[in-house]
Design an enzyme around this catalytic site. Sequence first.
Site, mmCIF file in Angstrom:
data_model
loop_
_atom_site.group_PDB
_atom_site.id
_atom_site.type_symbol
_atom_site.label_atom_id
_atom_site.label_comp_id
_atom_site.label_asym_id
_atom_site.label_seq_id
_atom_site.Cartn_x
_atom_site.Cartn_y
_atom_site.Cartn_z
ATOM 1 N N ARG A 142 31.435 37.267 91.005
ATOM 2 C CA ARG A 142 32.911 37.090 91.068
ATOM 3 C C ARG A 142 33.624 37.949 92.260
ATOM 4 O O ARG A 142 34.738 38.739 91.884
ATOM 5 C CB ARG A 142 33.541 37.214 89.699
ATOM 6 N N SER A 184 40.269 32.746 83.351
ATOM 7 C CA SER A 184 39.728 34.036 82.933
ATOM 8 C C SER A 184 40.551 35.269 83.294
ATOM 9 O O SER A 184 40.792 35.370 84.396
ATOM 10 C CB SER A 184 38.176 34.125 83.325
ATOM 11 N N GLU A 254 39.405 39.550 86.384
ATOM 12 C CA GLU A 254 39.097 38.300 87.236
ATOM 13 C C GLU A 254 40.561 37.822 87.767
ATOM 14 O O GLU A 254 40.609 37.454 89.020
ATOM 15 C CB GLU A 254 38.619 37.206 86.605
#
Length: 258
Positions: A142, A184, A254
């Site tokens: 990520r 998220s 995130e």
Amino acid sequence: MIIDFKKYSSVRIGNEFEVLVLDQICDFDGFLIGGANNLLISPKPKNIGILGDGFDFMQILDQNKDFIHLRIGCKTKSSKIYRFAKENNLKGFEYLSKIPGTLGGLLKMNAGLKGECISQNLIKIATSQGEILRENINFDYRFCPLNMPFFWAEFKLNFGFDTLKDEALKNARSNQPSGASFGSIFKNPKNDFAGRLIEAVGLKGFSKGDAMLSDKHANFLINKKNASFEDAFFLIELARKKVFEEFGINLENEVIII
């Protein structure tokens, strides 16, 4: 152009702001909002922009019986890329059916699901600083280290759309809550899950105003109706604080907050 983020962003939080439209490859000292799918915008964001519609495209550069070479504009939606891959029997983009956003945002966060990620079939990205090859970009979980605007990217995909993987990936996200959300809140820490940690400290279903840590999946923040930036930010920081106090784990965002 003026964008009302209460209507435009997936979490439905924010005010109306002036957003600069980038219609050509250029420098931009600010943040590109993309589809605003993993974005929480503050009352006073600095220098926000969006790619023009000219960067919403998919172009076949080369193909043979084994592979296809694509150039995709960074305003192109993940759903459009997924449909193209499925209709043309291409392998490698099955997971995009469950990840909303535009290609630029997907690249910025190296988006993916269940071991798949957008950087896997990448050849290069066209940025404001020139074209950068995949092997010169240190992607991680990520994470993409490039801090500059993206305009288009090229991919090499093999033929053979994986229908079994497609179904498995769809089922993998069947537990996600519905409602206005930015997905998220936190990245999963190594060998653990952010949702499990948040639930373990008793915050699953916890609310502040109209913002709620979902009672279905604690790593999702839901806007029940008219949540404010302050409500959402409070819950994010509360979850981070409680998890650190209980487990010594510092959860990393995130969601992007600007």
